[in-house]
Scaffold this active site. Structure first.
Site, PDB file in Angstrom:
ATOM      1  N   SER A 191     -61.950  31.317  67.085  1.00  0.00           N
ATOM      2  CA  SER A 191     -61.871  29.872  67.218  1.00  0.00           C
ATOM      3  C   SER A 191     -60.415  29.521  67.463  1.00  0.00           C
ATOM      4  O   SER A 191     -59.535  29.959  66.711  1.00  0.00           O
ATOM      5  CB  SER A 191     -62.381  29.198  65.952  1.00  0.00           C
ATOM      6  OG  SER A 191     -62.558  27.820  66.187  1.00  0.00           O
ATOM      7  N   GLU A 192     -60.140  28.751  68.506  1.00  0.00           N
ATOM      8  CA  GLU A 192     -58.761  28.584  68.949  1.00  0.00           C
ATOM      9  C   GLU A 192     -57.894  27.797  67.968  1.00  0.00           C
ATOM     10  O   GLU A 192     -56.673  27.772  68.104  1.00  0.00           O
ATOM     11  CB  GLU A 192     -58.701  27.965  70.359  1.00  0.00           C
ATOM     12  CG  GLU A 192     -59.268  26.568  70.484  1.00  0.00           C
ATOM     13  CD  GLU A 192     -60.715  26.569  70.963  1.00  0.00           C
ATOM     14  OE1 GLU A 192     -61.455  27.534  70.636  1.00  0.00           O
ATOM     15  OE2 GLU A 192     -61.104  25.598  71.640  1.00  0.00           O
ATOM     16  N   ASN A 193     -58.508  27.165  66.967  1.00  0.00           N
ATOM     17  CA  ASN A 193     -57.691  26.503  65.954  1.00  0.00           C
ATOM     18  C   ASN A 193     -57.127  27.491  64.931  1.00  0.00           C
ATOM     19  O   ASN A 193     -56.468  27.067  63.983  1.00  0.00           O
ATOM     20  CB  ASN A 193     -58.456  25.370  65.261  1.00  0.00           C
ATOM     21  CG  ASN A 193     -59.761  25.821  64.648  1.00  0.00           C
ATOM     22  OD1 ASN A 193     -60.501  26.594  65.250  1.00  0.00           O
ATOM     23  ND2 ASN A 193     -60.041  25.347  63.451  1.00  0.00           N
ATOM     24  N   SER A 206     -52.775  31.941  67.905  1.00  0.00           N
ATOM     25  CA  SER A 206     -54.122  31.911  68.449  1.00  0.00           C
ATOM     26  C   SER A 206     -54.098  31.888  69.978  1.00  0.00           C
ATOM     27  O   SER A 206     -54.836  32.614  70.643  1.00  0.00           O
ATOM     28  CB  SER A 206     -54.861  30.679  67.925  1.00  0.00           C
ATOM     29  OG  SER A 206     -56.176  30.636  68.415  1.00  0.00           O
TER      30      SER A 206
END
Lengths: 216, 236, 236, 216
Positions: free
Chosen positions: D46-48, D88
């Site tokens: 998840s890019e967060n 990330s």
């Protein structure tokens, strides 16, 4: 009477301010840590990835995983933190270190610094020196005034540079000079070691300088 | 998962070839992938380009690969502790590309992060900037430096789990985390192999995605100290 | 040390001025410096440029500064959750500069790391690259993006000690660590203020050097959830 | 008979390989997680700032500090790790994610993708979509074949691009196409949904394509 190495280190320690984060080079600069005034809280940074350097360990307590940039065994403090080399130099390059104190082979009047190679001799590499002088807010050089009888504070550096216009202050056994990193070249003698005469320091300095002695 | 290998030879099987570029973690002898270096030495692979901050000492670390003349070129910031290095360099048998330590660290980080080039103030006006593009930003001159991606990274970590998640201990972290990200194949040696879930996910420094293979060091594993400096205990 | 302040107002005293650029950590409402945002609202400071991945929602996070029209410009990647934002933008009262999320994260990281510019593939051939220099590296086209340094960063952390060392919890880390490095003044709110030595130095994500002031959140501190999604427990 | 949303997600799941690290976009792509074959081990990113996404939490067990990029509460797994947004996207931009599955407004024959703005409508921002399509090794678009009766797989995108030449595969309710990111434009229909005819899919597709049906 010229300053001893310890007195030079003590003079450099007077550049420390409370709350400063400081990187000390190998050699005489290392001694500065012994002269931090008791009312001044500084954190030492080591470019191999540590903030909050403690003293050398007691015999038998050395830890192979805990060294400074000189590869010497050290200890940690309650304030310490560890990080990668990329994060360490992000800290340095990003201007977060307040003060770097390091040695030099030559310093030029305009603030150029040479301390990493002598052509013809085996080149060992610049390590983190170029990053430190380019990134740290204030750069103080702590060096012998002459080498083999020849001045080291020069009109121009003849050795390959570590950084161009990067030195703010030079402390030698004879006195203290300030330099201008930007604008006009401006070397100013601000302190003389006890019993050192203006004639002596002038004779041993190639860079032209003005004199504005402060009460030491 | 199949990331855990039996020994260092096994972990490097099928990966090594002559002329490849290898990143090797560590600062001095601190946090170096000594087992993996040993396995590279045994493999006999040659003409290597090695990216490493230092070159080890004569009888430890990358010094072992210099002894056997397996290295063609070093990309480093400081190689002062190695007489074998000096001898081979002066004899023209070894090439060296010096990088400022922070530039080297950032080039590796950039390589792993998909950044082909960046600008830095480090080295402007010195030999390091010669032949490289420069640019002005907000009135200051900066030099362009390139990201590096290697064929293989060998690294050392304190603890690792089967997913490849790694944590490092004290200043043995140094170049290892960036190198883990900057190669097509990353092999890690770990002091302690643990189960998934044993590492607090907030403490993981290298997520498993970067580590393709790992091997636990054996019981006789020794970490050498380059400069043993101590102080005396004062009597009470 | 004197880094610990009594409350958010105190921690921002003397720091705020009209027209300044402020970075604000968090992703959605996760890991946002809500107390410090509240103190900025109370201060009445205006014409702010805010660097933040999102703009909060209407009644929480940066939405609170939009309500009071204290924001002139946002530099963000996604502002979809905020109707106040949409209204002010369409009325021409608010400027927005959209950055791809990864480019935004890297611009902040670069700002803190002394890197004035870097190249990325993200956005090449799109509106994002318009007017920016491009360059070819190894046959691929990249766009140049600039580092950002703000006047002030406000961030949220899980634990912090008096030296300013910080650790983050789970995905509340997000933009906070980079923002901590990329401003002339960084103020952190922490959920737990601990003593130096309480944090394992190997686990510290933000070393104290980056944090000038910190404040502990009070007992009534609430963390809001933007999208509460759950699954049902199956009966055994 | 065209595929349902779940069948589309199941088809996309067949692009997953053992050991893959995968980023799933919001909407139909999220459903792909429900169709991971049992013999295939994938880690979701998840890019967060998280690797190793778990399922939604049980009611009452939501954690405000644990969300995905859609801002939904999620859970962790024993393999999970957390990291900053910079780390990330270093992971994403650096080509370490094997597969990204995301939605689209338009895809062009040459692999151009538009999925972040419609001029004249309120612009919400591109979030991490531009970084994902530029950085991830393989990009699969999962979308309805048409919007308001109009084709979405086009000769050229008319909407502002998210990325130029970034799409490797398009899966719709009618079939599956492969696209070439480099060199000559090459759209190939490789699968048809059950009972969907070549005539139907051709009529609903503006981009020219060749047909090379594989056994589904």
């Amino acid at each position: 009477m010229a300053w001893t190495r310890d007195q030079m280190a003590a003079r450099a320690a007077r550049e420390l301010e409370d709350g400063f984060y400081v990187n000390l080079g190998i050699g005489i600069p290392t001694l500065v840590a012994n002269h931090v005034p008791s009312n001044v809280n500084v954190q030492l940074q080591s470019e191999n990835g540590m903030l909050g350097l403690g003293p050398f360990p007691y015999e038998g307590e050395e830890d192979a995983d805990l060294i400074n940039a000189g590869k010497q065994t050290i200890t940690a403090l309650p304030t310490s933190s560890y990080f990668s080399s990329a994060d360490s130099f992000a800290m340095i390059r990003g201007g977060h270190i307040d003060l770097s104190i390091l040695g030099a082979l030559q310093v030029a009047a305009n603030g150029d610094l040479a301390n990493w190679m002598i052509p013809g001799k085996m080149v060992k590499g610049m390590g983190g020196a170029m990053d430190l002088v380019a990134g740290v807010k204030k750069v103080v050089v702590l060096m012998e005034h002459t080498a083999g009888g020849k001045p080291k504070l020069l009109k121009d550096c003849s050795l390959p540079l570590t950084g161009a216009r990067v030195v703010d202050m030079v402390i030698t056994e004879l006195g203290v000079f300030t330099l201008a990193r930007k604008g006009e070249t401006a070397v100013t003698l601000i302190e003389l070691a006890p019993e050192v005469t203006l004639e002596e320091i002038t004779a041993k300095t190639e860079a032209p300088f003005t004199v504005a002695l402060r009460n030491a | 998962m199949g990331k855990v290998y039996r020994d260092a030879q096994d972990a490097l099987a099928g990966v090594l070839r002559d002329g490849m570029m290898i990143m090797s973690g560590g600062f001095g002898l601190c946090g170096i992938p000594s087992l993996l270096i040993g396995a590279i030495r045994e493999s006999g692979v040659r003409d290597l380009t090695i990216v490493s901050n230092n070159a080890g000492i004569d009888d430890a670390g990358l010094g072992l690969l210099l002894q056997t003349r397996q290295v063609r070129k070093m990309i480093s910031s400081y190689v002062g502790e190695n007489a074998t290095f000096a001898r081979q360099f002066l004899a023209g048998e070894l090439e060296i590309e010096f990088n400022p330590q922070g530039t080297l660290a950032e080039r590796i980080r950039a390589g792993g992060a998909g950044i082909p080039a960046f600008y830095t103030k480090t080295g402007v006006g010195t030999a390091v900037a010669e032949g490289k593009p420069t640019a002005e930003f907000d009135g200051e001159t900066y030099v362009q430096e390139r990201g590096i991606v290697a064929d293989l990274s060998i690294i050392h970590a304190w603890k690792g789990d089967e997913e490849g998640n790694l944590i490092y201990r004290r200043t043995a972290r140094n170049f290892n985390p960036m190198m883990a990200t900057a190669a097509r194949m990353t092999v890690a040696q770990v002091e302690h192999l643990v189960q998934p879930g044993d590492l607090d996910p907030d403490h993981i420094v290298t997520p498993g995605i970067f580590v393709k293979r790992l091997v636990q060091v054996g019981p006789g594993f020794e970490k050498r100290i380059e400069q043993r400096t101590t102080r005396k205990k004062l009597m009470a």
